[in-house]
Design a protein around this motif. Structure first.
Motif, PDB file in Angstrom:
ATOM      1  N   GLY A  38       0.825  -1.206   0.000  1.00 42.26           N
ATOM      2  CA  GLY A  38       0.000   0.000   0.000  1.00 42.26           C
ATOM      3  C   GLY A  38       0.854   1.248   0.000  1.00 42.26           C
ATOM      4  N   ASP A  39       0.646   2.090   1.009  1.00 33.98           N
ATOM      5  CA  ASP A  39       1.328   3.380   1.063  1.00 33.98           C
ATOM      6  C   ASP A  39       2.528   3.386   2.008  1.00 33.98           C
ATOM      7  N   LEU A  40       3.124   2.235   2.271  1.00 29.39           N
ATOM      8  CA  LEU A  40       4.299   2.191   3.149  1.00 29.39           C
ATOM      9  C   LEU A  40       5.388   3.072   2.547  1.00 29.39           C
ATOM     10  N   PRO A  41       5.742   4.159   3.234  1.00 26.94           N
ATOM     11  CA  PRO A  41       6.700   5.107   2.655  1.00 26.94           C
ATOM     12  C   PRO A  41       8.116   4.553   2.614  1.00 26.94           C
ATOM     13  N   GLY A  42       8.914   5.173   1.770  1.00 26.36           N
ATOM     14  CA  GLY A  42      10.326   4.832   1.699  1.00 26.36           C
ATOM     15  C   GLY A  42      10.682   3.992   0.488  1.00 26.36           C
ATOM     16  N   MET A  43      11.963   3.664   0.416  1.00 24.40           N
ATOM     17  CA  MET A  43      12.483   2.874  -0.692  1.00 24.40           C
ATOM     18  C   MET A  43      12.423   1.391  -0.336  1.00 24.40           C
ATOM     19  N   HIS A  44      12.139   0.584  -1.324  1.00 28.24           N
ATOM     20  CA  HIS A  44      12.034  -0.860  -1.153  1.00 28.24           C
ATOM     21  C   HIS A  44      13.109  -1.526  -1.995  1.00 28.24           C
ATOM     22  N   SER A  45      13.455  -2.750  -1.634  1.00 28.94           N
ATOM     23  CA  SER A  45      14.635  -3.368  -2.237  1.00 28.94           C
ATOM     24  C   SER A  45      14.375  -4.750  -2.796  1.00 28.94           C
ATOM     25  N   LYS A  46      15.348  -5.179  -3.577  1.00 28.45           N
ATOM     26  CA  LYS A  46      15.504  -6.591  -3.887  1.00 28.45           C
ATOM     27  C   LYS A  46      16.903  -6.936  -3.399  1.00 28.45           C
ATOM     28  N   ASN A  47      17.030  -8.122  -2.860  1.00 29.23           N
ATOM     29  CA  ASN A  47      18.267  -8.550  -2.205  1.00 29.23           C
ATOM     30  C   ASN A  47      18.704  -9.865  -2.825  1.00 29.23           C
ATOM     31  N   LEU A  48      19.865  -9.858  -3.444  1.00 30.38           N
ATOM     32  CA  LEU A  48      20.353 -11.028  -4.165  1.00 30.38           C
ATOM     33  C   LEU A  48      21.525 -11.659  -3.433  1.00 30.38           C
ATOM     34  N   PHE A  49      21.391 -12.938  -3.120  1.00 29.47           N
ATOM     35  CA  PHE A  49      22.480 -13.704  -2.516  1.00 29.47           C
ATOM     36  C   PHE A  49      23.186 -14.419  -3.658  1.00 29.47           C
ATOM     37  N   LEU A  50      24.432 -14.039  -3.895  1.00 27.39           N
ATOM     38  CA  LEU A  50      25.163 -14.504  -5.070  1.00 27.39           C
ATOM     39  C   LEU A  50      26.479 -15.169  -4.687  1.00 27.39           C
ATOM     40  N   LYS A  51      26.943 -16.025  -5.592  1.00 25.32           N
ATOM     41  CA  LYS A  51      28.226 -16.715  -5.409  1.00 25.32           C
ATOM     42  C   LYS A  51      28.995 -16.592  -6.718  1.00 25.32           C
ATOM     43  N   ASP A  52      30.287 -16.256  -6.615  1.00 26.01           N
ATOM     44  CA  ASP A  52      31.059 -16.171  -7.855  1.00 26.01           C
ATOM     45  C   ASP A  52      31.733 -17.508  -8.137  1.00 26.01           C
ATOM     46  N   LYS A  53      32.370 -17.603  -9.306  1.00 26.49           N
ATOM     47  CA  LYS A  53      32.966 -18.872  -9.751  1.00 26.49           C
ATOM     48  C   LYS A  53      34.062 -19.385  -8.832  1.00 26.49           C
ATOM     49  N   LYS A  54      34.667 -18.502  -8.041  1.00 26.72           N
ATOM     50  CA  LYS A  54      35.713 -18.937  -7.107  1.00 26.72           C
ATOM     51  C   LYS A  54      35.170 -19.181  -5.702  1.00 26.72           C
ATOM     52  N   GLY A  55      33.848 -19.036  -5.528  1.00 25.82           N
ATOM     53  CA  GLY A  55      33.219 -19.324  -4.249  1.00 25.82           C
ATOM     54  C   GLY A  55      32.991 -18.121  -3.347  1.00 25.82           C
ATOM     55  N   ALA A  56      33.390 -16.920  -3.779  1.00 24.55           N
ATOM     56  CA  ALA A  56      33.138 -15.721  -2.983  1.00 24.55           C
ATOM     57  C   ALA A  56      31.636 -15.452  -2.945  1.00 24.55           C
ATOM     58  N   LEU A  57      31.143 -15.058  -1.786  1.00 28.40           N
ATOM     59  CA  LEU A  57      29.716 -14.799  -1.597  1.00 28.40           C
ATOM     60  C   LEU A  57      29.449 -13.303  -1.570  1.00 28.40           C
ATOM     61  N   TRP A  58      28.320 -12.929  -2.160  1.00 28.64           N
ATOM     62  CA  TRP A  58      27.922 -11.522  -2.245  1.00 28.64           C
ATOM     63  C   TRP A  58      26.462 -11.361  -1.874  1.00 28.64           C
ATOM     64  N   LEU A  59      26.166 -10.290  -1.186  1.00 30.05           N
ATOM     65  CA  LEU A  59      24.799  -9.844  -0.972  1.00 30.05           C
ATOM     66  C   LEU A  59      24.684  -8.506  -1.690  1.00 30.05           C
ATOM     67  N   VAL A  60      23.878  -8.459  -2.730  1.00 36.36           N
ATOM     68  CA  VAL A  60      23.673  -7.238  -3.506  1.00 36.36           C
ATOM     69  C   VAL A  60      22.274  -6.724  -3.193  1.00 36.36           C
ATOM     70  N   VAL A  61      22.224  -5.486  -2.705  1.00 35.74           N
ATOM     71  CA  VAL A  61      20.982  -4.868  -2.259  1.00 35.74           C
ATOM     72  C   VAL A  61      20.713  -3.669  -3.165  1.00 35.74           C
ATOM     73  N   ALA A  62      19.627  -3.756  -3.933  1.00 36.67           N
ATOM     74  CA  ALA A  62      19.318  -2.713  -4.916  1.00 36.67           C
ATOM     75  C   ALA A  62      17.856  -2.299  -4.803  1.00 36.67           C
ATOM     76  N   GLN A  63      17.552  -1.136  -5.379  1.00 34.25           N
ATOM     77  CA  GLN A  63      16.149  -0.713  -5.444  1.00 34.25           C
ATOM     78  C   GLN A  63      15.356  -1.816  -6.141  1.00 34.25           C
ATOM     79  N   GLU A  64      14.138  -2.013  -5.690  1.00 32.70           N
ATOM     80  CA  GLU A  64      13.339  -3.137  -6.154  1.00 32.70           C
ATOM     81  C   GLU A  64      13.121  -3.178  -7.667  1.00 32.70           C
ATOM     82  N   ASP A  65      13.146  -2.023  -8.325  1.00 34.77           N
ATOM     83  CA  ASP A  65      12.850  -1.988  -9.756  1.00 34.77           C
ATOM     84  C   ASP A  65      14.095  -1.941 -10.639  1.00 34.77           C
ATOM     85  N   ARG A  66      15.267  -2.105 -10.038  1.00 33.31           N
ATOM     86  CA  ARG A  66      16.498  -2.066 -10.823  1.00 33.31           C
ATOM     87  C   ARG A  66      16.671  -3.328 -11.650  1.00 33.31           C
TER      88      ARG A  66
END
Length: 172
Positions: A38-66
């Motif tokens: 509804g009208d919940l103010p503020g910015m909302h996100s999508k959060n991606l839990f990622l792993k690269d080919k060498k096994g490094a882990l990443w959390l990428v936090v971006a605006q929901e519509d990116r």
């Protein structure tokens, strides 16, 4: 069953971070969140839990519509090609399940193995609030951008800032 947000909220209190939390039905996708909030103010996100080919882990936090192109993102993070991390690795590392991924889960990364990257747009305006699940997907917690950075850096992380309106907007 223990409430996973109890430890998180206690840590916020210890840091002097003010938050507000809204309870709702469990949400698993950005689309579900958009339909319910509804009208919940503020910015909302999508959060991606990622792993690269060498096994490094990443959390990428971006605006929901990116739009995020994984085949280009690794170049901006300085890592190998990325793919989504498996649910069991997510739970083992960040203590959450798919649908509950959030920067707040960094509190559970005891070995500090996850690298974190934020959409720099979250920090462009100091007077907005950011909204994330507090380790469970049946609540949304609002926090200021400055307090989010305070939380993340207090855990020992130095986040990478991604400019989705600049270099990442171009196809490499």
């Amino acid at each position: 069953m223990d409430d996973p947000s109890t430890k998180l909220f206690g840590y916020f209190e210890k840091l002097g971070i003010d938050i507000s939390t809204l309870e709702h039905v469990p949400l698993f996708t950005v689309e579900e969140s958009q339909a319910l909030r509804g009208d919940l103010p503020g910015m909302h996100s999508k959060n991606l839990f990622l792993k690269d080919k060498k096994g490094a882990l990443w959390l990428v936090v971006a605006q929901e519509d990116r739009p995020i192109q994984l085949n280009h993102l690794h170049k901006h993070l300085g890592c190998q090609r990325l793919s989504f991390g498996k649910p069991d690795l997510l739970h083992q590392t960040l203590g959450v399940i798919p649908g509950s991924v959030t920067p707040f889960a960094l509190i559970n990364d005891q070995d500090r193995v996850v690298h974190v990257a934020f959409d720099s747009a979250f920090f462009q305006s100091g007077d907005t609030v950011l909204n994330f699940h507090p380790l469970r997907n049946d609540r949304t917690t609002s926090i200021s951008p400055n307090d989010l950075l305070k939380f993340v850096t207090s855990l020992g992380y130095t986040p990478v800032m991604l400019d989705f309106d600049g270099d990442l907007a171009k196809n490499d």
